[in-house]
Structures are given as C-alpha cells and as structure tokens.
Design an enzyme around this catalytic site. Structure first.
Site, PDB file in Angstrom:
ATOM      1  N   GLY A 150      21.843  52.996  75.699  1.00 10.78           N
ATOM      2  CA  GLY A 150      20.446  53.226  76.071  1.00 10.78           C
ATOM      3  C   GLY A 150      20.247  54.643  76.543  1.00 10.78           C
ATOM      4  O   GLY A 150      21.197  55.423  76.668  1.00 10.78           O
ATOM      5  N   SER A 151      18.989  54.996  76.802  1.00  7.21           N
ATOM      6  CA  SER A 151      18.667  56.348  77.249  1.00  7.21           C
ATOM      7  C   SER A 151      17.435  56.316  78.138  1.00  7.21           C
ATOM      8  O   SER A 151      16.785  55.283  78.294  1.00  7.21           O
ATOM      9  CB  SER A 151      18.422  57.269  76.040  1.00  7.21           C
ATOM     10  OG  SER A 151      17.326  56.807  75.276  1.00  7.21           O
ATOM     11  N   GLY A 208      16.691  50.522  82.378  1.00  7.16           N
ATOM     12  CA  GLY A 208      17.610  49.484  82.795  1.00  7.16           C
ATOM     13  C   GLY A 208      18.649  49.942  83.798  1.00  7.16           C
ATOM     14  O   GLY A 208      19.540  49.169  84.150  1.00  7.16           O
ATOM     15  N   ARG A 255      23.066  65.002  71.883  1.00  6.06           N
ATOM     16  CA  ARG A 255      21.755  65.387  71.344  1.00  6.06           C
ATOM     17  C   ARG A 255      21.141  66.415  72.269  1.00  6.06           C
ATOM     18  O   ARG A 255      21.667  66.706  73.349  1.00  6.06           O
ATOM     19  CB  ARG A 255      20.833  64.170  71.271  1.00  6.06           C
ATOM     20  CG  ARG A 255      20.755  63.444  72.619  1.00  6.06           C
ATOM     21  CD  ARG A 255      19.607  62.501  72.739  1.00  6.06           C
ATOM     22  NE  ARG A 255      19.689  61.686  73.949  1.00  6.06           N
ATOM     23  CZ  ARG A 255      19.332  62.095  75.164  1.00  6.06           C
ATOM     24  NH1 ARG A 255      18.875  63.330  75.351  1.00  6.06           N
ATOM     25  NH2 ARG A 255      19.424  61.291  76.205  1.00  6.06           N
TER      26      ARG A 255
END
Length: 408
Positions: free
Chosen positions: A155-156, A160, A280
């Site tokens: 995730g990013s 969460g 990224r």
C-alpha cells in the site's frame, strides 16, 4: 511522421497533471490509460486523450498500447502511481522501451519482502513481523513491545497505517484492517512494526544520484498524515553522509537504481533507520519543492529517462522550499473554504492548491485523503520561507458542518 506519444498508466491528483504538462513541454502527446478516467479531474476531453482499460490486466494494456502504435510512435510508458509501477516495467520490457525492473519494483512494493532484503544486507530497519490474523498480531506486538505500528504489507499514502499505543488500539485497528472496512488490493497481510521515534527525513534519488533530503513533520498520532515538508533538511555533515550511505545500501539491496526512488528515514539514537523505500518518484508536493529549492524538475527529468533522452540533474540554485498541508479537523460537510487567493498573493508563495470544493462530504481516513489542499513557499532564506508559509496558511480558513446538522 507519427506523433510521439507518452503513455501514462493511471495517475495521482497532484503529480498527474505535472506529468501531462511536462510531456507537452517536451513535445510529446500524453495519453492516459485508466480503469476509471472519471476519478481524475484533469481528464476532461479538452485536457488529455484518455482511454478506459483495466490497468490491473497486463494483456489488456499490451493490446491497447499495440493498438495505439498504429497511430502514434510510443516514445515511452510511465506512471505517477506506485500500484501500477511494476506493470509499467513489464510494459516497457514488452515494447523494448526504457523502464524500471519490474521484479525489483514488485519486491520493493511488498514491504515484508523489502524488509527481509534490507535486513539481509545489514541495513538498519525497525523490528517487524508479518501477521495474517488477530492472534499473530497480538503475539507479535507483545514480542516487539507496545507501541507498535500496524500497516498493510502492500500500500501507499499511509492508508491503513496506525500507531497502536495500547492493547485496545491494537484490537481496534486489527478489526478495521481484517473485518471488511479496509479495502485490500491483495491478500491481507499486516506488518507489525516497532515504533521508531525521532525526526523523519525523505531522500529523493534519481538513478543512483541522491538529489536531496527533506524534513517531514507529521500530524498528531495515531495516524501518519504529513503536515509539513521542508527542503532541504537541516542536517550536520555527518547526518547527511550517513543518510546518503544508507540510501545507497538500500538501492543495492533492492536491485534499484533506474529512475526515481524515495526513501523515508527516522533519525534515532543509533542513527538513520530506514522506514520505507518507495521505488518511484515521491508523491505530493516533494517534486515541486525540489524544483523550487534546486531548480531540478524531477518529473521532466524522469520523462527524459523514460523516452531515452539524456537527463540533467544539475542544481541551478540553492533555496529553501516548504509545503504545508491543509488537513481536515473533523468529519462532515465542507461549508466553506476561502482565503486561498489572499494567500497566493503573498510574495514568496509559489503555489496554493485546494483539493475540494464547498458541499463536499469530508470523511477522514487517517491518510493523504484527509488533506483539503496545500500551500508552498520558497525563498533564499529558511527563516523567510517559514515566515511566508505561516502567513499564507493563517489566511486560509474553512468550516465543516457535522453530518448530524443535516438531519435537523
């Protein structure tokens, strides 16, 4: 001669338009492939050519890109979104275009695998365990010692992610993650992680070159919503050198080194602790801050790499740039948000951007989606930048009416 096109797979609300504008400045025709083009407010027909396609389906993307080749010369394929970055690497490999190593990206995006590789290479990271059920979470949290951080393994954007300071918070967040409220993009796996205390720093890297290091300030716990980012961070020569050394160790351990990488650190009593490596370009305002601080446009230089051109990471000046996020303080309906024009008129303010409009429902999620907008300021002086940013933020105000008020 066919028009040279840049294919953008999905996007982000802030950096997506920057990629589009940078592509056009380089003489490219941007084309967006998205599972849901309507989610991006910059995808109006007059703004960019958009094509609806299942971006989780590699074969569908290959077919669509092959179809586009009949009309365009595809100069490059890239994305501003982590979730599809490995897929971009596979597309680039299929069409023999420059791109990231998809296997390295996939290993890095799985935070459990990432931590295994970093630990094997001797990189300092927090103590951690991977759990799949409440019993494992409880047992691992007790072993590591409260407080701990619970986060999805994939995730990013801090989605969460929560600091659990006691057994009640641990149980509450476990229920949130595993009982249906949290939306998983993969099989549920949760990292139980030691809470490392200390200031947060973010290193921006292109290829194997460290561009700079920012300081990040978070909002109040238990969530991790970035409130302020300043470029460059105030570091001693030793602190800077140790973060640089740790960054290069991360690249070697994870097989990275093509294109952009973002690494988040905590500075602890033992020195830099690697919290997360993102294969990224950093999201949010960081690329803009780098441009204002050093005159290096990371997005333009990334696109140059993607299309096989030579990039230029030479610093043109040395200023101080800072961004402050405007974060919702309650749930409800946004009655008003104003003062942005006054803030933008202040000398030294580089950008004021609002993400939402009045009458928008606000439901806080404890991540990047809680932000209503941001303000960016820059100047040759750290004190001047901080003063300007504070003045501008003070001019912006909003009110959020509770949902209960609508029922009266």
């Amino acid at each position: 001669m066919a028009t040279r096109a840049l294919i953008l797979i999905e996007g982000t609300r802030y950096n997506g338009p920057l990629y589009i504008n940078a592509a056009r400045r380089l003489g490219l025709h941007p084309i967006s492939l998205s599972a849901d083009p309507a989610r991006y407010d910059y995808h109006a027909p007059e703004e960019i050519e958009t094509i609806s396609v299942d971006t989780d389906n590699l074969d569908a993307l290959i077919r669509e890109c092959a179809r586009l080749q009949a009309t365009y010369e595809i100069a490059g394929i890239t994305t501003a979104e982590e979730e599809v970055y490995a897929t971009v690497g596979k597309l680039c490999r299929h069409f023999d275009l420059p791109g990231p190593n998809p296997e390295s990206v996939e290993r890095c995006c799985d935070k459990f695998v990432q931590r295994q590789l970093l630990a094997e290479a001797g990189v300092a990271i927090p103590a951690y365990r991977a759990a799949a059920n409440p019993t494992e979470i409880e047992r691992f949290a007790a072993k590591i010692g409260l407080p701990v951080i619970l986060k999805p393994a994939v995730g990013s954007g801090s989605s969460g992610v929560r600091l659990c300071r006691n057994v009640d918070e641990l149980a509450e967040h476990t229920t949130y993650l595993l009982d249906g409220e949290y939306i998983w993009r993969s099989s549920p796996r949760i990292l139980v992680e030691q809470f490392a205390q200390g200031p947060t720093y973010s290193a921006e890297i292109m290829g194997s070159e460290i561009i700079g290091i920012a300081a990040i300030n978070w909002g109040p716990p238990p969530h991790f919503v970035a409130r302020e980012c300043i470029y460059p961070a105030l570091l001693t020569d030793d602190e800077y050198r140790r973060i640089i050394d740790a960054s290069r160790s991360c690249l070697r351990a994870l097989g990275l080194g093509w294109g952009p990488t973002n690494i988040e650190f905590k500075w602890t009593e033992l020195g830099p602790l690697v919290i997360e490596v993102n294969p990224r370009l950093a999201g949010g305002t960081i690329p803009r801050l780098v441009q204002l601080a050093y005159g290096v446009d990371l997005i333009t230089e990334h696109i140059k790499l993607v299309i096989g051109d030579e990039w230029d990471l030479h610093r043109r000046h040395s200023h101080v740039a800072a961004a402050r996020k405007l974060v919702a303080d309650r749930d409800g309906i946004l009655d008003r948000i104003d003062g942005d024009s006054l803030a933008a008129a202040i000398s030294g303010v580089a950008e004021v951007k609002l993400y939402v409009e009045p009458k928008t429902p606000i439901i806080r999620t404890g991540d990047y989606r809680d932000c209503l907008g941001h303000v960016v300021a820059a100047s040759p002086s750290r004190a001047q930048t901080e003063t300007t940013l504070h003045r501008a933020v003070e001019l912006i105000s909003w009110s959020i009416a509770p949902f209960s008020a609508l029922l009266r």
